[in-house]
Structure formats: C-alpha cells, structure tokens
Write an enzyme that holds these catalytic residues in place. Structure first.
Site, short mmCIF file in Angstrom:
data_model
loop_
_atom_site.label_atom_id
_atom_site.label_comp_id
_atom_site.label_asym_id
_atom_site.label_seq_id
_atom_site.Cartn_x
_atom_site.Cartn_y
_atom_site.Cartn_z
N GLY B 10 74.88 64.21 60.23
CA GLY B 10 73.97 64.17 61.38
C GLY B 10 74.71 64.59 62.64
O GLY B 10 75.85 64.21 62.84
N ARG B 71 74.15 68.40 54.99
CA ARG B 71 74.76 67.31 54.25
C ARG B 71 75.26 67.77 52.87
O ARG B 71 75.47 66.96 51.97
CB ARG B 71 73.84 66.09 54.14
CG ARG B 71 72.58 66.31 53.36
CD ARG B 71 71.76 65.01 53.31
NE ARG B 71 70.63 65.14 52.43
CZ ARG B 71 70.51 64.54 51.24
NH1 ARG B 71 71.46 63.74 50.81
NH2 ARG B 71 69.44 64.71 50.50
N ASP B 102 81.72 59.46 57.23
CA ASP B 102 82.41 59.01 56.04
C ASP B 102 82.28 60.00 54.87
O ASP B 102 83.24 60.26 54.16
CB ASP B 102 81.85 57.65 55.62
CG ASP B 102 82.82 56.91 54.74
OD1 ASP B 102 83.93 56.62 55.20
OD2 ASP B 102 82.48 56.66 53.57
N THR B 125 80.47 59.68 64.09
CA THR B 125 79.24 59.01 63.69
C THR B 125 78.65 58.37 64.91
O THR B 125 79.33 57.68 65.66
CB THR B 125 79.43 57.95 62.62
OG1 THR B 125 78.30 57.07 62.68
CG2 THR B 125 80.66 57.12 62.84
N ASP B 127 76.76 56.05 64.85
CA ASP B 127 76.58 54.64 64.54
C ASP B 127 77.80 53.78 64.81
O ASP B 127 77.74 52.55 64.72
CB ASP B 127 76.20 54.49 63.06
CG ASP B 127 74.82 55.08 62.76
OD1 ASP B 127 73.89 54.76 63.51
OD2 ASP B 127 74.69 55.83 61.78
N ASP B 129 80.28 53.22 63.03
CA ASP B 129 80.57 52.35 61.88
C ASP B 129 81.71 52.88 61.00
O ASP B 129 81.78 52.54 59.82
CB ASP B 129 79.30 52.10 61.05
CG ASP B 129 78.69 53.40 60.51
OD1 ASP B 129 79.26 54.48 60.78
OD2 ASP B 129 77.66 53.32 59.84
N ARG B 171 71.25 51.70 60.07
CA ARG B 171 70.69 51.26 58.82
C ARG B 171 71.47 50.09 58.25
O ARG B 171 70.91 49.12 57.77
CB ARG B 171 70.68 52.42 57.81
CG ARG B 171 69.80 52.13 56.59
CD ARG B 171 69.56 53.38 55.78
NE ARG B 171 70.78 53.91 55.26
CZ ARG B 171 71.23 53.70 54.00
NH1 ARG B 171 70.51 52.97 53.16
NH2 ARG B 171 72.34 54.23 53.59
N GLU B 222 67.01 49.83 62.73
CA GLU B 222 66.09 50.32 61.69
C GLU B 222 66.36 49.62 60.36
O GLU B 222 65.49 49.52 59.51
CB GLU B 222 66.20 51.84 61.54
CG GLU B 222 67.61 52.34 61.34
CD GLU B 222 67.72 53.86 61.17
OE1 GLU B 222 66.75 54.51 60.81
OE2 GLU B 222 68.83 54.37 61.42
N GLN B 274 67.91 59.67 70.10
CA GLN B 274 69.21 58.99 70.16
C GLN B 274 70.37 59.89 69.76
O GLN B 274 71.52 59.58 70.04
CB GLN B 274 69.19 57.75 69.25
CG GLN B 274 68.16 56.73 69.68
CD GLN B 274 67.93 55.67 68.60
OE1 GLN B 274 68.68 54.71 68.50
NE2 GLN B 274 66.90 55.86 67.80
N ARG B 275 70.09 60.98 69.08
CA ARG B 275 71.15 61.92 68.69
C ARG B 275 71.31 63.03 69.73
O ARG B 275 72.21 63.86 69.62
CB ARG B 275 70.81 62.61 67.37
CG ARG B 275 70.85 61.76 66.18
CD ARG B 275 70.92 62.61 64.91
NE ARG B 275 71.02 61.75 63.76
CZ ARG B 275 72.15 61.17 63.38
NH1 ARG B 275 73.28 61.36 64.04
NH2 ARG B 275 72.17 60.38 62.32
#
Lengths: 342, 342, 342, 342
Positions: B10, B71, B102, B125, B127, B129, B171, B222, B274-275
């Site tokens: 992403g 991806r 990752d 990322t 996120d 994470d 997620r 989400e 958000q991206r």
C-alpha cells in the site's frame, strides 16, 4: 494533592495539551490543579485560575496557552524567589509544575535546590534546543507551518524565476532551519552553527539554474552569520524572551544573493507565524503525554525532575541536569542535509 | 555502483522522499539509480525507469510513489524469485533497495539469504506496526489527516448533539487509532489489541452528556472487535494488499451506540484519505533520511540490512530480524490514553 | 484555429486553471494552443511551448503559471508592439489570449485597436482591483492564506497579551485588507482608500482591552496612509510589476501603536506568501470557467473582448472598457466592516 | 429593539458568522439579541440564551452553530405555530431572524403571512440549492473540503493505477458535485439532474487510461441515478433533516466501474466531513454580511424579507418568493464542465 502549573517564555503549540493532560491525570488520582497566570509572574503575585477536566477538555486543539505567559524570572530580582515560596504555602500547594524553556526550568531547578520546593519541569521550546529530550512539542507544528509556507512560495518563485530567501526562527540553534530545509528541498540551509560561505551558496544557485532549475529556495536561521560579513542589524533589539532579534538577516542575504548572482531574489520572514496555530498530531500527543507523566511524577512525590522524550518513551531526568546547556544542532543532521547542498 | 529501488504494498506519504534521498546520495557517490515499476512485479518483469537527481528533485512534496506499487510477491509462485535474480543480473545491478512493509521486506530478506542477492530494506507502513523502527513514515501524515477530519467533525457533532464514530485504518494494530484518539480528544478508543466493552463506552458517553458535553467522538480501528459480538462484515474482502476489509465496524458501532444510548450517532469512514496527501514535515524528513542512509549502506556494501529510526538516529538492523513480527500497540500508549477514557 | 496565450504581471493562483480551460476548449473545437513564455517577452521574442490537453491536465492544482511571467510591456519601447505582430504572423496565429492585469490587458486592447490583432483578455489580479468583473481569481486563495495566518497568530497574540499588526497586499486598493479584516475579526482595518486616524484605532484597542479582550488584530494595506504622518519608507522601491513597495507600514503602525497604547505590539508582513499556494476551489472554478469562455470567444471570432464574472455568469466585455481604471474598494464594504470597528 | 435568532436544519460553516454579524449590528443600533436553542424547537419551548458582542466575538472561525439545530417544524403539528407566537410575545420580541434552508425559511414565511409575525430570513444550505441568492454560505467551505480530500486521493489512486469514486452531498441538486468536479479535474461528474450513462463513463475512463492517464476520479452526487439501473439502497433512511440517504451510490458506481472496465476501483464517501470545519474566508465574509444586513432590515422594520447575495451586493427579497422552489444546477455549469468530460 494540590498542584499548580504555569507556562513561561515564548508560547508554542502544545502548551494546552500539557495543561490538559496534567489536569486530567491529577484529577483521576483525586487531586486538584490550579493554573498560575502569565508564567512566574503569577507565581510571585499569586494570580491563578482553578482548572478541572471539564474546563480543559476543549483546549487540546488550541494554540498558545490558556494561562498566558511572560518572561518574568524571580531570580532576576532579590526577594522574588521567596515570594514564589510564599505563594506556594499560601495556596497550600503540594507541587508546582513549570512548563517552559531553559530559563523557566532553571528557576524550577533552583527553587527545588534552594528551598526544597517540590517542583517538576516540562520542557518547552519551539527551537528544539533543550538537551535531555529528543524533541520538544511545538517544533513539529512549526516545521509544518514553515513547510506550508515554502510549498506556497515555490510556485510563485518558479513563475518569476526567482530565488526566495526564507528566514526562520533560531538564534543560536539551527534545528528548525535544518529540518525545514530538508523538508522543503532548500537549495541552501544557513544555520548559526556554521559560518556561512555565501559565495559558495551563490555558485550553487547559479549552477542549478544553469542545469535547468528556474528557481531557488534558501532557508536561513535568524541567527546565521555570514563569513567575513560585518552585518549588524540596526534594529537589533532584545525581545521579551531575551532573544536578540536579528530580524533582517533574511533581507540581507537576499540582497547579497541578488547582487552576486544577478538572479532576482526576494525574502520572506515568517516571524510570529511560526509560534502559532493548532498543534500538529505529533505535538498534541507529545504534549498530552508529557502532561500525564508530569502528573504521575507529582502523584509519586518524585520532585526535582523533568519529563522528557526518549525514543518512544517518556522518562524523568533530574531538572538540574536538564537545564543550563543549549543543545545546538547535531552535526549528523547537517551532514545528511548536505547530500542536497552540493 | 548501479542501484535499483522499488516500492511495494500500500502506498503512503513519504515514499517519494525515500526515493529522492536514495537517488541523490547514490549520485553523489558516483553511482546511478533505476526505479523498478510497480513493486516486485517490475523486478520480475524487468520494467524500470532511469532516475537521477534532476528527475526526482520535485517529488518530495508529492504523496504516493512515482514508481507505482503492487502486492506481487515473487515467493508466492515458484520460479519468480529466480526471475528477480535474472533481472538483477541482466540490468547489471549492484544492489536492490526494497521500500515496503513486512511482505515486501520479507522478500528482500529471503532473496538475500536464498541467493545472496545484495538487498537493502527500507521500512514502510502507514500502520506503524513494523518492529525494529520507532516510527515509519506515512504514519505522521495519516495522523494529521485523521486529526483534520475530526477537528472538522467536532462542530457539526456539537451543533446536532451527536456522537460521531470515526473508523480509521488498523486491522491488527491500534497505533493510528490510539495516537489519533489522543490527538482528537476521543471519548472512546477502540483498538484491535483489546476486546471492546461497548456497554462501558455507552455508559461513558451518557455520563459525559449528563455532565454537559453535548457531543462525543469515538475512534475505532477497522479491526476492532466487540466483546460478545458475532459481527461478521458481509462485505469482507481481501484488498490488494492482503488486508481483509472489515469496513463496516464503524457503522456497526454507531448503530449499537445509538440503540444503547438513545443518542443520535453518525459514522464516518476515512478510508483511502488516510493514505493520501503531501507528506508532513516529519515524514518528509524521516523518508529523506532513510533514503540517504539506505544509499550509504549500499555504498558501503553493507547488505541484508534495513534502515531504521531509533530515537533521533538512523541505524541499520539485519533484515532477517526486522521482518516476520507485527508490532502491535505498546500497552503504555493505551495506558496513557486511558487517563481520558474513564 | 491556432491560439497563443500568455500570462503577464505578478503571478497568482488560478493562472494554470485558465490555461488548462483554454487549451482543452480550443482542442475540443479542433484547434491548437501554444503558450508564449514569460508574458509579453515571449510574444516579442517568439519563445513558446506547445500545449495540449494531456500536458495541461495536471496543472489545475498548481499555483503560479507554467508559462512564466514578466512585466515586459511592448508599448514601453518603440517597435516592440510591431515585434508582437510579427511573432503573431510568423507563428501563424489566429488569436492571442492575454491573461493579466490592467497593464497586460491594456497592451492587448491597444494591439487590437492599433493593429486589429485578434486579442482576447482574461482578467487577473490578486488585488481584485479590476473593474468590469465581480471578482478576479487568486483573490479568494489570497484571502484564505491571510485568514490561515491570522488564525495562527491569534493564539500567540492572546498568550502574550499582544496586538498583532498584519500587513497585507494592496497598494492602492483595500479589497484584500477589508475582506481579510472581516474574515479575521480584525479590530482595525486600514485601507488606502481612507486616511487612517491612528489615535482612534489606539483608543479602540485600549477600550477593547479594558472590556476584557486581551489581544488585538490590526489589518493594514501596504498602501495605507496615516493622517498627519510623514512616513516615507526608506526602502521604498519599485518592484518588478511597477508596485512601489511600501513594505514597512506594518512595522511603522506596530511601533506607533505600542508607543501610543503601551500595549506590546508585533507585526507580521505576509508578503509573497499571499501570491502562493494551490488555488482554492473558488479560484479553480473561476479560472477554469474564464479559460473555457475565452476559448469560446476565440472560436466565435469575437475579439477585442475580455471575459468577466457577473453574478454567477461569465460574460464578455470590450477590452477597451475594461482597462484603464483601477477599481478601489466599494464604500459599502468598509461600511459593513465598520459595524465591528466601533 | 429585541431580536431573537435561531438556526434550523443541517448545520454548515458560516452560521456563527451570521449570528455574530447580527448580534453586533443590532447592538450598535441600541438593540439586544437572544438566541433560541435548537431551531424552531427553541422557539416553541422558549429556550434561549442571551447574546452580546463580547460573547459572540470569538465564534467567527468556529464551524457549526453555537445555538444548536434541529429539524423541528412547528407547522408539522397543529398548535405549534401558535406556541411560537406565544414565545414571541412572552419574550417581548420585536423581530425573529430565522437562519436556515427552505424548510426553516418556509416556516418564517408562513408565520409572517399567517400571524403577521415580524420575521426575517437568512438563507442557509450547504447544497447551494436555494433560489433567490447567488450563493449560500457553507457551500464554499464544503467545496474546499472536497477538493482537499480529492487532492489527497489523487496520488494514492495514481500509485495504484486506480479509479477513485468520490460520493459527495446532493440529493436533488448537483451544485457541490459539479463545482467540486471542476475543481478536482474529475473524469466524470454524476449529478441528479442528469440520468447517468455509466457505459459512456466507463468508455471514457478506458480511453484516458489508454492515452496514458493511469488513474481516474469520478465525482458522484448521493442522489445520482444510473440509466436503466434498479438500484435501491437497502439502507435508505430519512435523516434528521428529511434527506433520504442514498449513501451507497458511490459504492455501487465503484463496483460497476470495476466490473465494466476491469480497472481496480475504490470509493470514498465524504459524508459529514462536508458539513464541518472552520468556514473559508468566502463563507466568513458572506455570513457576516448576511447577518449585518438581516439586522439592518430588523432595524428598519422591513419584515417578511430574506437577505440574499446578488453579484457583489446583499439585497432583500420577499420571503414568500424565496421559498418553495429548489434550485437545481443551472445547465450552463454542466455545459462548461462537459468540456473536460469528452
């Protein structure tokens, strides 16, 4: 537990986040917080307002400080430190949280060592020049403000084939200039830590123009100094936080660049804009966390400490160690920036 | 030195900053950089564009990635990893810099161990994470986007005495939700790491209304899960980055809150917003620095490593250690957030 | 149909919207557009680039002008107007669309009357001081930029109990100052159209402070004049668009207010920031519509006209009538603003 | 002179500007203003707050309405209109200023004709679909919010070679969709006024992709209808302002486009974001001016009128003429937009 807080020195975005975090956390532990007004002046004169979670709930997005600020320093005149101690007793306080820069925190440190007054410090400076903490809140918002401004200036510079000189804050430390310079693709970054070779800057601007880049961005600290230049700002004046205003270096640099390169050059001084605005997400989170942790120190009776950011974590450091030394820009950042300055 | 780079997974703000920092630093050391198109797909098929400092000079403020993304994972089908190795040889490359999450970095790690391919990783990322780095670029821009949205929603919520449920990305990890929740004074923060007690949330919303706060903000990941709830989104689908979309938890939470509290409740799903966007100053600086340091690793022949942020510094960590473990939200952040959630 | 366009004078947000609207509409009618570079200079020297819908598709959000600008005026030197006519013929043009302010449009009007050159005008001035059109694009973006700045300055002013003097553009006309003053709740609005009674302003600032408003905002046009004041800016200089810079009136006003009221006062000069940035929605729509309608005039062979906004509609007015008269601020706006200035 | 004001229907940015302008102007004329709470509900029940210039001084930049809103309509139940008249008398009012959309203003008009109640109307709708006024405040802020969102979505769409479908407000009128579509360079603009030929849209998206544009933006009104499509939103529900929510057309369109074109397509529904935020400069000025002129009508005893924008001026029109007819998008705007939709 009755805690007083105050905000001293120049304001910056995130002060209200600290206050809100502090008030809420003290409240959760069963305590109560008051806000001394206009920095140490309020501590000397005993002027304050009551604070509670409801009153401070909506202040997080608001720039500046709801408590007002000043550069009053009780150690600048005999007897005033004792007045602070008197206020502390009269208001039946258990702890005083001072949110401010080196000057404000220095007072908190001295009150702790001289009178054993239970003080806690929270670092604040838009300039990011305090040692003992990775970042100070307000710095990130300031960078975004400078970035937004330069993003706006870029197209007008390009339309007129101009060099734009942008003067930003930083009398002794180049943190804002260097970080904003990186974020704004500046063609030159002039910081107080390095004597500026303006001829080299001019050569680079001419080379880039020759290579097809029809505009230039020069980011300059208000405290930058030019090699071999006798420039003394006529309007130099001490502002209300002890900063000698060198406002004018941007204009000076623009004039010299235009003379030396023949390229039309303009300057913009962002000035007070850089202190303003609603805090960025980074500063809201950092400010809130510092406020929460200052309260936790208070609740634990862990006085004479300053809360600080280290990596992802908030830690406590002795106030005494945290104050007294200005942190100038680490060479590694200019070293990185220099990849784009050749 | 000929270096290829690619961006996988992403997109997020700051990717172009990395590319620009890498290209420039490789160039300064006398090397050359090409960009493989659309992630590992370009590495498999050998599609690329030439990159140089001039071409990448203006991309710093631009969101997304000029290289495109996908991806595609060469380890998902037999023989494709070997195709990457072939491309590497055919293009006469000395190093491959993979910028991704990752999944993307896992491929880079395996290519290094399986084929001794000289790869370098750069963590990406939105996120936040990934383990091994304090922050990933894109995360800060995302937080500011969420914050701007909620700052807008606040007054409309207040005008109509409503609760607003804001569904944000995350997620499996609640970094965005928790940080944005703190930055936006949320009345509830629902993260995947904790089973949500919606009755407690409803009680808090009612209590706060009774105390005079005429609106509420609920921030929900989400991937948040409600205690005792059998909610399975009918529209659940795997998006193109392997994320199962649970889009709908926000709507579900809003409906339940309205039922349980009788307070009018609305939901907003920020989704792809958000991206997007021009990177914040934080992300421009972080991305640029990571790109510079990835290039320096390449120049030093220090392969099989990932660049990472630790405190103020960029360090190198073995790729192998960096991948494979998702970093969920550290409990200390929810612990801090909870001061405002009682 | 082969059409040339050029952008002259100071740049402003929305120029690219006009170019894009023009190029697309000419293309849809089977024609072709070229862009003359750097205003009338390109028309004199014959420097141009080819334009087409693909090339201009992405320029709508971009500030400034992709064609560059200059203040070259072919009527300032003998023989240059004839050079424009030669270029027109050499390039086999059917129409020349000039996008600019009074100076640029004046040239277009004269070329039409002197040489029967098929020109069309499109009004552009950030100052909104052209007659014959309700609003000019760029003005709205500028107001939003000023508003954002003052929204930022408000909290820092309040934290320090200061008056902030904000100097904005407007040498002869107070449109920006008055509209921004209304939008920013200014305590004083000093426009060139009215001699300023600074004593009255100071009294108002003191009265408001006495009534509890702890800060003040003073909006001042760069061309404002103080009653009985002999102020002549030492640095006065003619900028590249013929504007005498009075930069310094803001500083002057701030100094006088501080002296007369004893209230700490600071000033900010927004300068080139006001010309910059991505156009607002209003300016993107207005610019696009003007470009479309300029093209339609060209397609209809309706020359010697200027496109203009009237209410919701774009109309055509004779160039000759549109130029030559600066439109100063209508008294009704200051009359409305004055409700807040007592 | 004692004046009451109320805000009815969906909130939008600029309501507080009207209130502030009204309160100040009434005050300047020696009168007094109160604010009825939550629209006509406050008028029926007699709930109000006192307003004065000090209290309303800081509300200009604040979105929403400090008075709250509701969709209570006293003509929906027998006897309630009489309650409004009773409140009017009980509170000893001289005038009632209703700020709202067609529904709210319709009540004001009827109260004037049925009871000779001295009402004045101020037009408010974010949808810009009121006749008798060129623009309504809130509309401009909304357009900028949509534009900011799409500017963010553009790069993420481009990075992933996607089409983005953006659903915006507009159940019956396409003003927001068309204007935002122009401002955002949309590849398709689907408004309620025209039956949508989705096959033509899909063909255009494929053609543009073939020509090299690797992403697409589709702007769709919540009330758009597809030719030959039986789509009935399952979740259709009447919101609290009588709007049937068709939320889902965006998702529906995205799904169909992906099926028909094979291009990856995503959707974003901006929802309540579009009502939020601090008003743009345009809306602050327009709102303030309308408030001032509503007060002047009140001061002049000129009742049964609505203030309205015509070109640059604020005029008064009979309420009766102003209400009852929704203003759908003028064909000239779609005609202009269509230059980019071929």
């Amino acid at each position: 537990m009755k805690v007083a807080c105050l905000t001293g020195g120049g304001d910056c975005p995130g002060l209200n986040a600290v206050i809100r975090g502090l008030v809420r956390t003290i409240h959760n532990a069963g305590g109560q917080t008051i806000g001394l007004l206009e920095g140490w002046r309020g501590a000397i004169e005993g002027n304050f307002i009551e604070l509670d979670p409801m009153k401070t709930d909506e202040i997080l997005p608001v720039g500046g400080t709801i408590l007002g600020s000043s550069r009053t320093n009780p150690y600048k005149e005999p007897g005033l430190a004792e007045e602070v101690v008197k206020t502390f007793k009269k208001l039946d306080l258990d702890c005083l949280v001072a949110i401010g820069g080196d000057d404000t925190l220095g007072v908190a440190s001295k009150l702790y060592s001289d009178f054993n007054l239970p003080t806690i410090g929270c670092p604040k400076t838009i300039d990011n020049d305090l040692s003992s903490t990775d970042f100070t809140f307000g710095f990130d918002t300031c960078l975004n403000t400078v970035q937004d401004a330069v993003d706006k200036l870029r197209t007008t510079a390009e339309s007129h084939r101009r060099v734009m000189v942008v003067e930003v804050m930083g009398r002794h430390a180049g943190w804002i200039t260097c970080f904003a310079g990186i974020a704004c693709s500046a063609d030159a970054i002039l910081v107080p830590e390095e004597e500026v070779d303006l001829d080299a800057v001019c050569q680079r601007l001419k080379d880039r123009r020759a290579a097809g880049k029809t505009y230039g961005i020069v980011m300059v600290s208000e405290g930058a100094k030019l090699k071999g230049d006798e420039f003394i700002t006529k309007d130099a004046e001490v502002d209300d936080f002890g900063h000698v205003s060198l406002g004018g270096i941007g204009k000076r640099v623009a004039k010299l660049i235009e003379e030396k390169t023949g390229i039309e050059t303009r300057d913009v001084t962002l000035g007070h804009l850089q202190r303003g605005g609603s805090p960025s997400a980074y500063d809201r989170v950092l400010g809130t966390r510092l406020g929460i942790h200052a309260a936790r120190l208070a609740n634990n009776g862990d006085f004479g400490k300053m809360v600080a950011l280290r990596g992802l974590h908030i830690v406590a450091v002795p106030l005494e160690e945290a104050v007294g030394t200005m942190r100038t820009l680490y060479p590694e950042f200019m070293d990185e920036a220099r990849e784009f300055l050749t």
